[in-house]
Design a protein around this motif. Sequence first.
Motif, PDB file in Angstrom:
ATOM      1  N   LYS A 143      16.242  52.860  39.004  1.00 61.39           N
ATOM      2  CA  LYS A 143      15.915  52.038  37.767  1.00 61.39           C
ATOM      3  C   LYS A 143      16.829  52.250  36.653  1.00 61.39           C
ATOM      4  CE  LYS A 143      11.845  52.195  34.655  1.00 61.39           C
ATOM      5  NZ  LYS A 143      10.541  52.923  34.124  1.00 61.39           N
ATOM      6  N   GLY A 144      16.942  51.254  35.994  1.00 59.06           N
ATOM      7  CA  GLY A 144      18.041  51.150  34.736  1.00 59.06           C
ATOM      8  C   GLY A 144      19.379  51.338  35.199  1.00 59.06           C
ATOM      9  N   LEU A 145      19.906  50.874  36.229  1.00 63.39           N
ATOM     10  CA  LEU A 145      21.242  50.906  36.719  1.00 63.39           C
ATOM     11  C   LEU A 145      21.484  49.263  37.173  1.00 63.39           C
ATOM     12  CD1 LEU A 145      24.077  52.201  37.393  1.00 63.39           C
ATOM     13  CD2 LEU A 145      23.263  52.743  39.547  1.00 63.39           C
ATOM     14  N   SER A 146      22.502  48.859  36.671  1.00 63.95           N
ATOM     15  CA  SER A 146      22.729  47.520  36.962  1.00 63.95           C
ATOM     16  C   SER A 146      24.503  47.629  37.524  1.00 63.95           C
ATOM     17  CB  SER A 146      22.861  46.429  35.661  1.00 63.95           C
ATOM     18  OG  SER A 146      23.800  46.922  34.731  1.00 63.95           O
ATOM     19  N   ILE A 147      24.683  46.770  38.602  1.00 63.71           N
ATOM     20  CA  ILE A 147      26.209  46.907  39.046  1.00 63.71           C
ATOM     21  C   ILE A 147      26.256  45.245  39.250  1.00 63.71           C
ATOM     22  CG2 ILE A 147      27.778  47.462  40.877  1.00 63.71           C
ATOM     23  CD1 ILE A 147      25.791  49.782  41.368  1.00 63.71           C
ATOM     24  N   ILE A 148      27.441  44.809  38.709  1.00 64.71           N
ATOM     25  CA  ILE A 148      27.945  43.445  38.731  1.00 64.71           C
ATOM     26  C   ILE A 148      29.243  43.217  39.237  1.00 64.71           C
ATOM     27  CG2 ILE A 148      25.904  42.272  37.550  1.00 64.71           C
ATOM     28  CD1 ILE A 148      28.199  41.857  35.511  1.00 64.71           C
ATOM     29  N   GLY A 149      29.779  42.344  39.887  1.00 61.78           N
ATOM     30  CA  GLY A 149      31.150  42.161  40.187  1.00 61.78           C
ATOM     31  C   GLY A 149      31.641  40.729  39.960  1.00 61.78           C
ATOM     32  N   THR A 150      32.876  40.573  39.885  1.00 65.85           N
ATOM     33  CA  THR A 150      33.574  39.189  39.874  1.00 65.85           C
ATOM     34  C   THR A 150      34.979  39.143  40.548  1.00 65.85           C
ATOM     35  OG1 THR A 150      34.428  39.289  37.754  1.00 65.85           O
ATOM     36  CG2 THR A 150      32.347  38.565  37.702  1.00 65.85           C
ATOM     37  N   TYR A 151      35.320  37.957  41.038  1.00 64.58           N
ATOM     38  CA  TYR A 151      36.477  37.953  41.593  1.00 64.58           C
ATOM     39  C   TYR A 151      37.170  36.498  40.954  1.00 64.58           C
ATOM     40  CZ  TYR A 151      34.798  40.794  45.587  1.00 64.58           C
ATOM     41  OH  TYR A 151      34.358  41.702  46.032  1.00 64.58           O
ATOM     42  N   ALA A 152      38.479  36.537  40.624  1.00 58.15           N
ATOM     43  CA  ALA A 152      39.097  35.454  40.005  1.00 58.15           C
ATOM     44  C   ALA A 152      39.365  34.217  40.983  1.00 58.15           C
ATOM     45  CB  ALA A 152      40.439  36.030  39.409  1.00 58.15           C
ATOM     46  N   PHE A 153      39.301  33.350  40.835  1.00 59.08           N
ATOM     47  CA  PHE A 153      39.464  31.897  41.498  1.00 59.08           C
ATOM     48  C   PHE A 153      40.820  32.003  42.095  1.00 59.08           C
ATOM     49  CE2 PHE A 153      41.144  27.741  41.859  1.00 59.08           C
ATOM     50  CZ  PHE A 153      40.247  27.131  42.948  1.00 59.08           C
ATOM     51  N   ARG A 154      41.033  31.705  43.416  1.00 57.42           N
ATOM     52  CA  ARG A 154      42.417  31.491  44.023  1.00 57.42           C
ATOM     53  C   ARG A 154      42.373  30.043  44.408  1.00 57.42           C
ATOM     54  NH1 ARG A 154      40.308  36.874  43.609  1.00 57.42           N
ATOM     55  NH2 ARG A 154      41.759  38.324  45.256  1.00 57.42           N
ATOM     56  N   GLY A 155      43.546  29.466  44.039  1.00 58.19           N
ATOM     57  CA  GLY A 155      43.673  28.004  44.527  1.00 58.19           C
ATOM     58  C   GLY A 155      44.802  27.460  44.000  1.00 58.19           C
ATOM     59  N   PRO A 156      45.283  26.340  44.582  1.00 64.74           N
ATOM     60  CA  PRO A 156      46.637  25.764  44.416  1.00 64.74           C
ATOM     61  C   PRO A 156      46.415  24.982  42.930  1.00 64.74           C
ATOM     62  CG  PRO A 156      45.347  24.387  46.053  1.00 64.74           C
ATOM     63  CD  PRO A 156      44.778  25.925  45.904  1.00 64.74           C
ATOM     64  N   GLY A 157      47.627  25.030  42.104  1.00 66.21           N
ATOM     65  CA  GLY A 157      47.275  24.502  40.984  1.00 66.21           C
ATOM     66  C   GLY A 157      46.930  25.391  39.762  1.00 66.21           C
ATOM     67  N   TYR A 158      46.432  26.335  40.168  1.00 62.89           N
ATOM     68  CA  TYR A 158      45.836  27.236  38.933  1.00 62.89           C
ATOM     69  C   TYR A 158      46.812  28.142  38.341  1.00 62.89           C
ATOM     70  CZ  TYR A 158      42.927  30.422  36.415  1.00 62.89           C
ATOM     71  OH  TYR A 158      42.239  31.241  35.618  1.00 62.89           O
ATOM     72  N   GLU A 159      46.815  28.124  37.100  1.00 65.42           N
ATOM     73  CA  GLU A 159      47.768  28.719  36.626  1.00 65.42           C
ATOM     74  C   GLU A 159      47.237  30.373  36.381  1.00 65.42           C
ATOM     75  OE1 GLU A 159      51.009  27.931  35.407  1.00 65.42           O
ATOM     76  OE2 GLU A 159      50.678  26.069  36.327  1.00 65.42           O
ATOM     77  N   TYR A 160      48.225  31.268  36.874  1.00 66.90           N
ATOM     78  CA  TYR A 160      47.842  32.731  36.690  1.00 66.90           C
ATOM     79  C   TYR A 160      48.590  33.134  35.641  1.00 66.90           C
ATOM     80  CZ  TYR A 160      45.370  32.175  41.309  1.00 66.90           C
ATOM     81  OH  TYR A 160      44.467  31.953  42.225  1.00 66.90           O
ATOM     82  N   ALA A 161      47.992  34.230  35.005  1.00 72.19           N
ATOM     83  CA  ALA A 161      48.588  34.894  33.967  1.00 72.19           C
ATOM     84  C   ALA A 161      48.377  36.471  33.871  1.00 72.19           C
ATOM     85  CB  ALA A 161      48.049  34.439  32.422  1.00 72.19           C
ATOM     86  N   ASP A 162      49.500  37.263  33.611  1.00 72.32           N
ATOM     87  CA  ASP A 162      49.205  38.686  33.977  1.00 72.32           C
ATOM     88  C   ASP A 162      48.569  39.334  32.794  1.00 72.32           C
ATOM     89  OD1 ASP A 162      49.732  41.279  34.747  1.00 72.32           O
ATOM     90  OD2 ASP A 162      51.531  41.540  33.952  1.00 72.32           O
TER      91      ASP A 162
END
Length: 237
Positions: free
Chosen positions: A66-85
């Motif tokens: 109870k009362g604990l939340s956990i979420i996660g995300t991954y960044a998109f991978r794909g041709p033409g996407y401009e990645y930045a540091d």
Amino acid sequence: MSTERIAIHLQARPDRSISIAERHLNVMDRMSAIECPLGFHGLELPPVPDCGEELLASYEIKTGLKGLSIIGTYAFRGPGYEYADVAALDEIILYGFRSSNKALDYPSVLRNGVASVAEAFGAYRVKVTYGMYSMDYQDGVGREGPTLEDLKAAGVKDVDGRKNILTMYPAQFWDARLCSDALGFGPEEVFSRLEGKVDKVELTDSGVYILLSDKVDLSYEEYLEFNRRAKALLGLQ
């Protein structure tokens, strides 16, 4: 008793050569080797998330606590996407709970759990935030020195991101690359400067874990003080 909102932010640099599916399976496998409340051992694991039309793919972990939340995300991978540091493109796992949550032992989580999940996730940075203290600190409340806006106006990019350190938190993890970029020296030197002078400092396989306070009732004055003390030891402004 204080009932401040606690957030544990795990941040990792995406590897464009590894698909979201590969990364997700690896993260779930490694995190499943760690017990709750921060690890996923024995929990139902979410399927590989999909970005759809967005630049992030997200998932949720249900722990039954109870009362604990956990979420996660991954960044998109794909041709033409401009990645930045920059940290805005990090992969994350974000835990949220109240400091007064009786289902979790806040000091034990900080002392015994954070470093393990940092390594399992492959984090370059972990920060444990306590209420609104970090936002107040970055706004310059009660302290001297440059604020977040001052640094941005001076052209510093990605403040408290992948290459610099403005804020010390009750607990944090930095990998070797962040130590080098932000401090000019490695985890071993961080350990040497802080050992015996902070609540806990621990070298890990990939970096260093620093605990400055596990107090459930942490005052903002105490937050300011451990920032002054630790930053002075590390040569930070």
